[in-house]
Scaffold this motif. Structure first.
Motif, PDB file in Angstrom:
ATOM      1  N   GLN A  29      -0.103   9.497   0.286  1.00  0.00           N
ATOM      2  CA  GLN A  29      -1.396  10.178   0.341  1.00  0.00           C
ATOM      3  C   GLN A  29      -2.546   9.183   0.502  1.00  0.00           C
ATOM      4  O   GLN A  29      -3.455   9.391   1.318  1.00  0.00           O
ATOM      5  CB  GLN A  29      -1.601  11.035  -0.901  1.00  0.00           C
ATOM      6  N   ILE A  30      -2.504   8.093  -0.245  1.00  0.00           N
ATOM      7  CA  ILE A  30      -3.538   7.060  -0.115  1.00  0.00           C
ATOM      8  C   ILE A  30      -3.444   6.406   1.257  1.00  0.00           C
ATOM      9  O   ILE A  30      -4.460   6.152   1.921  1.00  0.00           O
ATOM     10  CB  ILE A  30      -3.391   5.994  -1.222  1.00  0.00           C
ATOM     11  N   SER A  31      -2.221   6.124   1.698  1.00  0.00           N
ATOM     12  CA  SER A  31      -2.017   5.519   3.009  1.00  0.00           C
ATOM     13  C   SER A  31      -2.557   6.422   4.113  1.00  0.00           C
ATOM     14  O   SER A  31      -3.244   5.966   5.034  1.00  0.00           O
ATOM     15  CB  SER A  31      -0.529   5.248   3.226  1.00  0.00           C
ATOM     16  N   THR A  32      -2.256   7.717   4.021  1.00  0.00           N
ATOM     17  CA  THR A  32      -2.744   8.669   5.027  1.00  0.00           C
ATOM     18  C   THR A  32      -4.261   8.752   5.016  1.00  0.00           C
ATOM     19  O   THR A  32      -4.900   8.769   6.077  1.00  0.00           O
ATOM     20  CB  THR A  32      -2.144  10.062   4.762  1.00  0.00           C
ATOM     21  N   ALA A  33      -4.856   8.819   3.826  1.00  0.00           N
ATOM     22  CA  ALA A  33      -6.317   8.878   3.725  1.00  0.00           C
ATOM     23  C   ALA A  33      -6.953   7.672   4.391  1.00  0.00           C
ATOM     24  O   ALA A  33      -7.941   7.791   5.133  1.00  0.00           O
ATOM     25  CB  ALA A  33      -6.736   8.964   2.258  1.00  0.00           C
ATOM     26  N   SER A  34      -6.385   6.503   4.159  1.00  0.00           N
ATOM     27  CA  SER A  34      -6.921   5.280   4.758  1.00  0.00           C
ATOM     28  C   SER A  34      -6.823   5.326   6.280  1.00  0.00           C
ATOM     29  O   SER A  34      -7.782   5.003   6.990  1.00  0.00           O
ATOM     30  CB  SER A  34      -6.151   4.063   4.227  1.00  0.00           C
ATOM     31  N   GLN A  35      -5.663   5.753   6.804  1.00  0.00           N
ATOM     32  CA  GLN A  35      -5.469   5.807   8.257  1.00  0.00           C
ATOM     33  C   GLN A  35      -6.408   6.813   8.918  1.00  0.00           C
ATOM     34  O   GLN A  35      -7.051   6.519   9.936  1.00  0.00           O
ATOM     35  CB  GLN A  35      -4.021   6.186   8.570  1.00  0.00           C
ATOM     36  N   VAL A  36      -6.488   8.003   8.345  1.00  0.00           N
ATOM     37  CA  VAL A  36      -7.299   9.065   8.945  1.00  0.00           C
ATOM     38  C   VAL A  36      -8.768   8.697   8.935  1.00  0.00           C
ATOM     39  O   VAL A  36      -9.485   8.881   9.937  1.00  0.00           O
ATOM     40  CB  VAL A  36      -7.069  10.403   8.208  1.00  0.00           C
ATOM     41  N   VAL A  37      -9.237   8.178   7.817  1.00  0.00           N
ATOM     42  CA  VAL A  37     -10.655   7.808   7.710  1.00  0.00           C
ATOM     43  C   VAL A  37     -10.993   6.703   8.709  1.00  0.00           C
ATOM     44  O   VAL A  37     -12.058   6.721   9.348  1.00  0.00           O
ATOM     45  CB  VAL A  37     -10.987   7.375   6.266  1.00  0.00           C
ATOM     46  N   THR A  38     -10.092   5.746   8.874  1.00  0.00           N
ATOM     47  CA  THR A  38     -10.316   4.683   9.851  1.00  0.00           C
ATOM     48  C   THR A  38     -10.455   5.252  11.259  1.00  0.00           C
ATOM     49  O   THR A  38     -11.341   4.853  12.032  1.00  0.00           O
ATOM     50  CB  THR A  38      -9.155   3.672   9.814  1.00  0.00           C
ATOM     51  N   GLN A  39      -9.593   6.212  11.611  1.00  0.00           N
ATOM     52  CA  GLN A  39      -9.657   6.810  12.941  1.00  0.00           C
ATOM     53  C   GLN A  39     -10.915   7.663  13.112  1.00  0.00           C
ATOM     54  O   GLN A  39     -11.498   7.719  14.200  1.00  0.00           O
ATOM     55  CB  GLN A  39      -8.410   7.651  13.203  1.00  0.00           C
ATOM     56  N   LEU A  40     -11.336   8.342  12.047  1.00  0.00           N
ATOM     57  CA  LEU A  40     -12.570   9.116  12.119  1.00  0.00           C
ATOM     58  C   LEU A  40     -13.765   8.212  12.440  1.00  0.00           C
ATOM     59  O   LEU A  40     -14.627   8.555  13.252  1.00  0.00           O
ATOM     60  CB  LEU A  40     -12.813   9.846  10.795  1.00  0.00           C
ATOM     61  N   PHE A  41     -13.790   7.047  11.821  1.00  0.00           N
ATOM     62  CA  PHE A  41     -14.906   6.137  12.069  1.00  0.00           C
ATOM     63  C   PHE A  41     -14.806   5.483  13.446  1.00  0.00           C
ATOM     64  O   PHE A  41     -15.808   5.033  13.985  1.00  0.00           O
ATOM     65  CB  PHE A  41     -15.012   5.099  10.946  1.00  0.00           C
ATOM     66  N   ASN A  42     -13.612   5.449  13.997  1.00  0.00           N
ATOM     67  CA  ASN A  42     -13.504   5.047  15.401  1.00  0.00           C
ATOM     68  C   ASN A  42     -14.202   6.063  16.300  1.00  0.00           C
ATOM     69  O   ASN A  42     -14.849   5.700  17.292  1.00  0.00           O
ATOM     70  CB  ASN A  42     -12.036   4.908  15.803  1.00  0.00           C
ATOM     71  N   PHE A  43     -14.067   7.334  15.945  1.00  0.00           N
ATOM     72  CA  PHE A  43     -14.791   8.369  16.692  1.00  0.00           C
ATOM     73  C   PHE A  43     -16.298   8.214  16.517  1.00  0.00           C
ATOM     74  O   PHE A  43     -17.065   8.321  17.479  1.00  0.00           O
ATOM     75  CB  PHE A  43     -14.362   9.767  16.226  1.00  0.00           C
ATOM     76  N   PHE A  44     -16.726   7.960  15.295  1.00  0.00           N
ATOM     77  CA  PHE A  44     -18.155   7.824  15.040  1.00  0.00           C
ATOM     78  C   PHE A  44     -18.747   6.627  15.785  1.00  0.00           C
ATOM     79  O   PHE A  44     -19.931   6.626  16.119  1.00  0.00           O
ATOM     80  CB  PHE A  44     -18.419   7.663  13.542  1.00  0.00           C
ATOM     81  N   SER A  45     -17.909   5.630  16.061  1.00  0.00           N
ATOM     82  CA  SER A  45     -18.411   4.430  16.738  1.00  0.00           C
ATOM     83  C   SER A  45     -18.834   4.706  18.170  1.00  0.00           C
ATOM     84  O   SER A  45     -19.432   3.844  18.820  1.00  0.00           O
ATOM     85  CB  SER A  45     -17.352   3.317  16.718  1.00  0.00           C
ATOM     86  N   ILE A  46     -18.519   5.907  18.673  1.00  0.00           N
ATOM     87  CA  ILE A  46     -19.019   6.302  19.991  1.00  0.00           C
ATOM     88  C   ILE A  46     -20.537   6.212  20.020  1.00  0.00           C
ATOM     89  O   ILE A  46     -21.151   5.976  21.067  1.00  0.00           O
ATOM     90  CB  ILE A  46     -18.540   7.726  20.342  1.00  0.00           C
ATOM     91  N   ALA A  47     -21.167   6.386  18.845  1.00  0.00           N
ATOM     92  CA  ALA A  47     -22.628   6.318  18.756  1.00  0.00           C
ATOM     93  C   ALA A  47     -23.163   4.958  19.195  1.00  0.00           C
ATOM     94  O   ALA A  47     -24.351   4.822  19.501  1.00  0.00           O
ATOM     95  CB  ALA A  47     -23.077   6.612  17.326  1.00  0.00           C
ATOM     96  N   LEU A 104       0.829  -1.201   0.000  1.00  0.00           N
ATOM     97  CA  LEU A 104       0.000   0.000   0.000  1.00  0.00           C
ATOM     98  C   LEU A 104       0.865   1.254   0.000  1.00  0.00           C
ATOM     99  O   LEU A 104       0.621   2.194  -0.773  1.00  0.00           O
ATOM    100  CB  LEU A 104      -0.925   0.002   1.225  1.00  0.00           C
ATOM    101  N   VAL A 105       1.885   1.278   0.851  1.00  0.00           N
ATOM    102  CA  VAL A 105       2.747   2.459   0.965  1.00  0.00           C
ATOM    103  C   VAL A 105       3.592   2.651  -0.283  1.00  0.00           C
ATOM    104  O   VAL A 105       3.684   3.767  -0.826  1.00  0.00           O
ATOM    105  CB  VAL A 105       3.648   2.350   2.214  1.00  0.00           C
ATOM    106  N   TYR A 106       4.192   1.566  -0.778  1.00  0.00           N
ATOM    107  CA  TYR A 106       5.120   1.692  -1.902  1.00  0.00           C
ATOM    108  C   TYR A 106       4.411   1.826  -3.252  1.00  0.00           C
ATOM    109  O   TYR A 106       4.902   2.511  -4.141  1.00  0.00           O
ATOM    110  CB  TYR A 106       6.068   0.479  -1.932  1.00  0.00           C
ATOM    111  N   ASN A 107       3.271   1.168  -3.422  1.00  0.00           N
ATOM    112  CA  ASN A 107       2.602   1.153  -4.730  1.00  0.00           C
ATOM    113  C   ASN A 107       1.560   2.256  -4.880  1.00  0.00           C
ATOM    114  O   ASN A 107       1.234   2.639  -5.998  1.00  0.00           O
ATOM    115  CB  ASN A 107       1.945  -0.205  -4.990  1.00  0.00           C
ATOM    116  N   PHE A 108       1.004   2.741  -3.768  1.00  0.00           N
ATOM    117  CA  PHE A 108      -0.030   3.768  -3.859  1.00  0.00           C
ATOM    118  C   PHE A 108       0.427   5.121  -3.307  1.00  0.00           C
ATOM    119  O   PHE A 108      -0.229   6.133  -3.546  1.00  0.00           O
ATOM    120  CB  PHE A 108      -1.296   3.316  -3.121  1.00  0.00           C
ATOM    121  N   GLY A 109       1.490   5.147  -2.520  1.00  0.00           N
ATOM    122  CA  GLY A 109       2.026   6.408  -2.021  1.00  0.00           C
ATOM    123  C   GLY A 109       1.487   6.788  -0.659  1.00  0.00           C
ATOM    124  O   GLY A 109       0.551   6.193  -0.135  1.00  0.00           O
TER     125      GLY A 109
END
Length: 359
Positions: A38-56, A31-36
């Motif tokens: 930016q894609i790796s960061t987007a995946s990490q950040v979005v995952t953490q955002l949904f961890n916040f949403f799971s408070i619901a 993922l890091v070497y073939n997609f760069g």
């Protein structure tokens, strides 16, 4: 019987997790070497955002599951069906709440990920919305397997589809480097795994059926009273455990976020492995708590302190192993350009020790 099922659950959990951990290392590197970054960061950040949403979720699953242990011990099929129906409708309500939070959270993406292209960020975000909602609407049948100490049956099914997911991701990374396809294969395999479990559920638990539930049923259960305590626990854990990636993305950019993500990827895999070991004991402990015999009551304290000692040893082992092996392993896995300072590793190890020692 409790001990035997606990050992079976643990064996399946540990065996499957170790292989999936190795496959995860391969997919992360690709993922890091073939997609760069930016894609790796987007995946990490979005995952953490949904961890916040799971408070619901408020811990509603935990509250209902521990009520369910009592009815399973009493073999009350009527109450079991009722609680399972409540669990299903509660998770559907949570799914709707998370969908609403996801719509609101989408507005913050450009601010959180300033150096990630908008189209990339929103595409990854949208795929994660689909993946998360599918889980909340399809995952409820797993509860009976967990509470009856048959979680290994779900683990076997998940293992097959998780291996398929990893192999598909590797194939996409190597021959069809398309990040939409990369993240989509995980959604398809996750849905298929839940559908297979749903089909098996009807055969394994024929006495469990859907019943009509009302808001009064939730009030009678006392669920709203208990949720206050679970909410504090869940909110503090989520803020503590999910904010680092978001802060790093905003202040440090995609390269620093990817560097941090490589380390947290390892610790997350180790934590998942440890949690699965601990989860193997959860149903047995729940059954002991609701066992009304004098022998079981006398056994409660011994079980608790035994688990407490286990957490201490496990935390000490994990922290020491990280401190000794993290840097050489990271250099061999990702290369010397992807290392963070040793001071970070020291603080990281201390944080893991505290977390596991108080599990």
């Amino acid at each position: 019987m409790r001990t035997r099922r606990t050992l079976i659950n643990m064996a399946y959990a540990v065996g499957s997790s170790l292989l999936l951990l190795l496959l995860g290392l391969v997919t992360r590197r690709l993922l890091v070497y073939n997609f760069g970054t930016q894609i790796s960061t987007a995946s990490q950040v979005v995952t953490q955002l949904f961890n916040f949403f799971s408070i619901a979720e408020f811990g509603v699953g935990s509250v209902i599951s521990y009520r369910l242990y009592e009815q399973i011990a009493a073999q009350n099929a009527e109450k079991i069906s009722k609680y399972m129906s409540m669990y299903k409708w509660a998770y559907r309500a949570v799914g709707v709440a998370i969908a609403a939070l996801a719509l609101l959270g989408a507005a913050a993406l450009p601010w959180i990920m300033p150096d990630v292209p908008l189209l990339t960020g929103y595409t990854v975000y949208g795929l994660n919305v689909v993946s998360t909602l599918c889980s909340y609407f399809l995952v409820t049948r797993r509860l009976m397997y967990t509470c009856t100490q048959q979680g290994y049956l779900c683990t076997r099914i998940d293992f097959c589809f998780n291996v398929l997911t990893s192999l598909a991701k590797i194939a996409v990374s190597l021959w069809l480097p398309n990040y939409v396809l990369y993240f989509s294969v995980a959604i398809v395999c996750n849905v298929c795994a839940n559908l297979v479990i749903a089909r098996r559920f009807r055969k394994d638990f024929p006495y469990v059926h859907d019943v009509k539930v009302t808001l009064q049923d939730f009030q009678d259960l006392g669920i709203f009273h208990d949720l206050r305590y679970y909410l504090v626990h869940r909110l503090s854990n989520t803020i503590y455990g999910s904010s680092d990636t978001i802060v790093t993305s905003r202040m440090g950019g995609s390269v620093q976020t990817t560097l941090l993500g490589n380390y947290t990827n390892i610790s997350t895999s180790a934590t998942d492995l440890g949690n699965k070991i601990m989860d193997s004991f959860a149903a047995a402990i729940g059954n002991i708590v609701y066992d009304k015999s004098a022998a079981a009551n006398a056994h409660d304290k011994q079980v608790f302190w035994g688990m407490d000692l286990f957490s201490y040893f496990f935390g000490s082992f994990v922290a020491t192993a990280y401190f000794c092996l993290f840097q050489p392993f990271m250099e061999a896995w990702m290369g010397p350009d992807w290392l963070l300072p040793m001071g970070f590793v020291l603080v990281f190890c201390l944080n893991e020790y505290v977390g596991w020692n108080h599990r």
